[in-house]
Motif scaffolding. Sequence first.
Motif, PDB file in Angstrom:
ATOM      1  N   GLN A 215       0.815  -1.206   0.000  1.00 31.03           N
ATOM      2  CA  GLN A 215       0.000   0.000   0.000  1.00 31.03           C
ATOM      3  C   GLN A 215       0.853   1.261   0.000  1.00 31.03           C
ATOM      4  OE1 GLN A 215      -2.465   0.848   3.553  1.00 31.03           O
ATOM      5  NE2 GLN A 215      -4.166   1.039   2.126  1.00 31.03           N
ATOM      6  N   ARG A 216       1.823   1.320   0.893  1.00 30.49           N
ATOM      7  CA  ARG A 216       2.580   2.560   1.080  1.00 30.49           C
ATOM      8  C   ARG A 216       3.704   2.756   0.068  1.00 30.49           C
ATOM      9  NH1 ARG A 216      -0.060   1.274   5.247  1.00 30.49           N
ATOM     10  NH2 ARG A 216      -0.674   2.749   6.885  1.00 30.49           N
ATOM     11  N   ARG A 217       4.324   1.681  -0.373  1.00 34.15           N
ATOM     12  CA  ARG A 217       5.474   1.839  -1.261  1.00 34.15           C
ATOM     13  C   ARG A 217       5.139   1.654  -2.740  1.00 34.15           C
ATOM     14  NH1 ARG A 217      10.552  -1.061   1.933  1.00 34.15           N
ATOM     15  NH2 ARG A 217      10.568   0.359   3.720  1.00 34.15           N
ATOM     16  N   VAL A 218       4.128   0.856  -3.021  1.00 33.65           N
ATOM     17  CA  VAL A 218       3.825   0.543  -4.421  1.00 33.65           C
ATOM     18  C   VAL A 218       2.591   1.286  -4.923  1.00 33.65           C
ATOM     19  CG1 VAL A 218       3.284  -1.303  -6.067  1.00 33.65           C
ATOM     20  CG2 VAL A 218       4.901  -1.725  -4.188  1.00 33.65           C
ATOM     21  N   LEU A 219       1.514   1.269  -4.139  1.00 30.22           N
ATOM     22  CA  LEU A 219       0.231   1.777  -4.632  1.00 30.22           C
ATOM     23  C   LEU A 219       0.011   3.258  -4.354  1.00 30.22           C
ATOM     24  CD1 LEU A 219      -2.047  -1.253  -3.685  1.00 30.22           C
ATOM     25  CD2 LEU A 219      -0.942  -0.759  -5.872  1.00 30.22           C
ATOM     26  N   TRP A 220       0.261   3.706  -3.135  1.00 28.06           N
ATOM     27  CA  TRP A 220      -0.016   5.102  -2.801  1.00 28.06           C
ATOM     28  C   TRP A 220       0.715   6.109  -3.679  1.00 28.06           C
ATOM     29  CZ3 TRP A 220      -0.527   5.676   3.256  1.00 28.06           C
ATOM     30  CH2 TRP A 220      -1.747   5.101   3.653  1.00 28.06           C
ATOM     31  N   PRO A 221       1.974   5.875  -4.083  1.00 27.80           N
ATOM     32  CA  PRO A 221       2.631   6.844  -4.971  1.00 27.80           C
ATOM     33  C   PRO A 221       1.901   7.035  -6.293  1.00 27.80           C
ATOM     34  CG  PRO A 221       4.259   5.407  -3.962  1.00 27.80           C
ATOM     35  CD  PRO A 221       2.920   4.833  -3.615  1.00 27.80           C
ATOM     36  N   HIS A 222       1.049   6.073  -6.666  1.00 29.30           N
ATOM     37  CA  HIS A 222       0.269   6.177  -7.904  1.00 29.30           C
ATOM     38  C   HIS A 222      -1.211   6.440  -7.611  1.00 29.30           C
ATOM     39  CE1 HIS A 222       3.706   4.838 -10.276  1.00 29.30           C
ATOM     40  NE2 HIS A 222       3.917   3.923  -9.348  1.00 29.30           N
ATOM     41  N   ASP A 223      -1.483   6.923  -6.393  1.00 32.64           N
ATOM     42  CA  ASP A 223      -2.841   7.255  -5.964  1.00 32.64           C
ATOM     43  C   ASP A 223      -3.772   6.049  -6.068  1.00 32.64           C
ATOM     44  OD1 ASP A 223      -4.699   8.996  -4.902  1.00 32.64           O
ATOM     45  OD2 ASP A 223      -5.429   9.660  -6.851  1.00 32.64           O
ATOM     46  N   ARG A 224      -3.277   4.888  -5.652  1.00 35.52           N
ATOM     47  CA  ARG A 224      -4.066   3.665  -5.634  1.00 35.52           C
ATOM     48  C   ARG A 224      -4.098   3.104  -4.225  1.00 35.52           C
ATOM     49  NH1 ARG A 224      -1.169   0.845 -10.910  1.00 35.52           N
ATOM     50  NH2 ARG A 224      -1.995   2.270 -12.489  1.00 35.52           N
ATOM     51  N   ASP A 225      -5.049   2.219  -3.987  1.00 33.86           N
ATOM     52  CA  ASP A 225      -5.186   1.591  -2.682  1.00 33.86           C
ATOM     53  C   ASP A 225      -5.264   0.083  -2.870  1.00 33.86           C
ATOM     54  OD1 ASP A 225      -5.430   1.314   0.036  1.00 33.86           O
ATOM     55  OD2 ASP A 225      -7.083   2.748   0.208  1.00 33.86           O
ATOM     56  N   LEU A 226      -5.129  -0.643  -1.788  1.00 35.28           N
ATOM     57  CA  LEU A 226      -5.276  -2.091  -1.854  1.00 35.28           C
ATOM     58  C   LEU A 226      -6.661  -2.436  -2.396  1.00 35.28           C
ATOM     59  CD1 LEU A 226      -3.656  -3.102   1.544  1.00 35.28           C
ATOM     60  CD2 LEU A 226      -2.706  -3.513  -0.725  1.00 35.28           C
ATOM     61  N   PRO A 227      -6.751  -3.414  -3.279  1.00 30.90           N
ATOM     62  CA  PRO A 227      -8.032  -3.703  -3.940  1.00 30.90           C
ATOM     63  C   PRO A 227      -9.049  -4.360  -3.011  1.00 30.90           C
ATOM     64  CG  PRO A 227      -6.389  -5.322  -4.569  1.00 30.90           C
ATOM     65  CD  PRO A 227      -5.661  -4.272  -3.776  1.00 30.90           C
ATOM     66  N   GLU A 228     -10.323  -4.110  -3.298  1.00 27.52           N
ATOM     67  CA  GLU A 228     -11.390  -4.744  -2.527  1.00 27.52           C
ATOM     68  C   GLU A 228     -11.328  -6.262  -2.630  1.00 27.52           C
ATOM     69  OE1 GLU A 228     -15.160  -3.192  -3.666  1.00 27.52           O
ATOM     70  OE2 GLU A 228     -14.678  -1.122  -3.103  1.00 27.52           O
ATOM     71  N   ALA A 229     -10.860  -6.772  -3.763  1.00 28.39           N
ATOM     72  CA  ALA A 229     -10.770  -8.221  -3.938  1.00 28.39           C
ATOM     73  C   ALA A 229      -9.846  -8.840  -2.895  1.00 28.39           C
ATOM     74  CB  ALA A 229     -10.264  -8.552  -5.343  1.00 28.39           C
ATOM     75  N   ARG A 230      -8.825  -8.121  -2.502  1.00 26.89           N
ATOM     76  CA  ARG A 230      -7.907  -8.633  -1.472  1.00 26.89           C
ATOM     77  C   ARG A 230      -8.608  -8.707  -0.125  1.00 26.89           C
ATOM     78  NH1 ARG A 230      -3.882  -7.079   2.244  1.00 26.89           N
ATOM     79  NH2 ARG A 230      -1.916  -8.223   2.031  1.00 26.89           N
ATOM     80  N   GLN A 231      -9.394  -7.693   0.216  1.00 26.02           N
ATOM     81  CA  GLN A 231     -10.123  -7.714   1.481  1.00 26.02           C
ATOM     82  C   GLN A 231     -11.173  -8.817   1.477  1.00 26.02           C
ATOM     83  OE1 GLN A 231      -9.459  -5.934   4.355  1.00 26.02           O
ATOM     84  NE2 GLN A 231     -10.917  -7.454   5.137  1.00 26.02           N
ATOM     85  N   ARG A 232     -11.826  -9.050   0.330  1.00 22.61           N
ATOM     86  CA  ARG A 232     -12.795 -10.139   0.253  1.00 22.61           C
ATOM     87  C   ARG A 232     -12.114 -11.485   0.492  1.00 22.61           C
ATOM     88  NH1 ARG A 232     -15.083  -6.971  -3.949  1.00 22.61           N
ATOM     89  NH2 ARG A 232     -13.946  -8.147  -5.554  1.00 22.61           N
ATOM     90  N   MET A 233     -10.901 -11.649  -0.028  1.00 22.50           N
ATOM     91  CA  MET A 233     -10.152 -12.872   0.239  1.00 22.50           C
ATOM     92  C   MET A 233      -9.883 -13.030   1.729  1.00 22.50           C
ATOM     93  SD  MET A 233      -6.249 -13.851  -0.891  1.00 22.50           S
ATOM     94  CE  MET A 233      -5.611 -12.528   0.169  1.00 22.50           C
ATOM     95  N   ILE A 234      -9.465 -11.942   2.373  1.00 20.31           N
ATOM     96  CA  ILE A 234      -9.186 -11.998   3.805  1.00 20.31           C
ATOM     97  C   ILE A 234     -10.452 -12.358   4.581  1.00 20.31           C
ATOM     98  CG2 ILE A 234      -8.508 -10.607   5.810  1.00 20.31           C
ATOM     99  CD1 ILE A 234      -6.641  -9.060   3.930  1.00 20.31           C
TER     100      ILE A 234
END
Length: 243
Positions: A215-234
Motif C-alpha cells: 500500500q505505502r510503497r507501491v500503490l499510494w505513490p500512484h494514488d491507488r489503494d489495496l483492492p477490494e478483492a484482497r479484502q474479500r479474500m481476507i
Amino acid sequence: MEWTGDGIVLAVRPHGETSAIVDLLTESQGRHTGLVRGGRSRTARPVLQPGNRVHATWRARLSDHLGNFDVEADRLVAGELMEDRLALAGLNAACTMACLALPEREPHAAVYRAFSILLDSFAKPDIWPALYVRWEAGLLTDLGYGIDLTRCAITGEREGLSHVSPKSGRAVTASAAEPYIDKLLKLPAFLTGSDQEVGEGDVAAGLALTGHFLQRRVLWPHDRDLPEARQRMIDRLAEAGRL
C-alpha cells in the motif's frame, strides 16, 4: 510489431459491443494489455476469465500502440475453481493485485513463475494462503521494495527475527522489538525460512505485513489503494478459519 507466448489472464474489460481489453501476465513481456476482437462472444468469454492460462499472439503496427491479441485457451483455471468460493477469492485477489502493482510491459519473470505456482496451489486450502503471502512478498522484492529479513536491524543477529519496522522494512529480534512492540509489524516464522511451519495467525500477520508495504510503497505513490478483492479474500479466509 509482434510477439507470441503463454500468459495468465489478469483482467478483462468490455470495449464496444463485442470486443474486450485484456490484461495478460507473461514471463517475457510482463503485464501486457491488448484488444481481443470478439472477446465478449459466447465462445470467448469462458476463456477470458481472470486466472486462466492462455497462449497469445500480440500484434500492433507500432510498439506503443494498444495492439490486438489472438488468444487460445491453455488451461481454464477459473472454471476448475468455480465451486470453491475460497479459492476463487484468492485467485481474484492475486489477479487484481498483479494488475495494480505491476507496471505495464515491464518483465518480471520471477513474479510470473511464482504466480504460476500459486495458480496450481489453489485447489489445496492448507497450502495456498501462505503461498499467497509469499507471492506478495516476492512481488515487493521484484519491484525493488523488498522487506529485509536477513538480520536484525539493531543487533545484527540472524536468528529469532520476530517483527518488522513499518518504516524501514527491516526485521528485528523479539528482544530488540520489545520496547517498540506496539509500533512494529509481526513477522510470521514461515517468511523467514522454507522449513518453517505455518502457525495460527501467521497468514493474517503475513497479509498485514505485505499489505502495509504494498500500500505505502507501491500503490499510494500512484494514488491507488489495496483492492477490494484482497479484502474479500481476507474475509473468506477468516470465515474458513484459515488466517
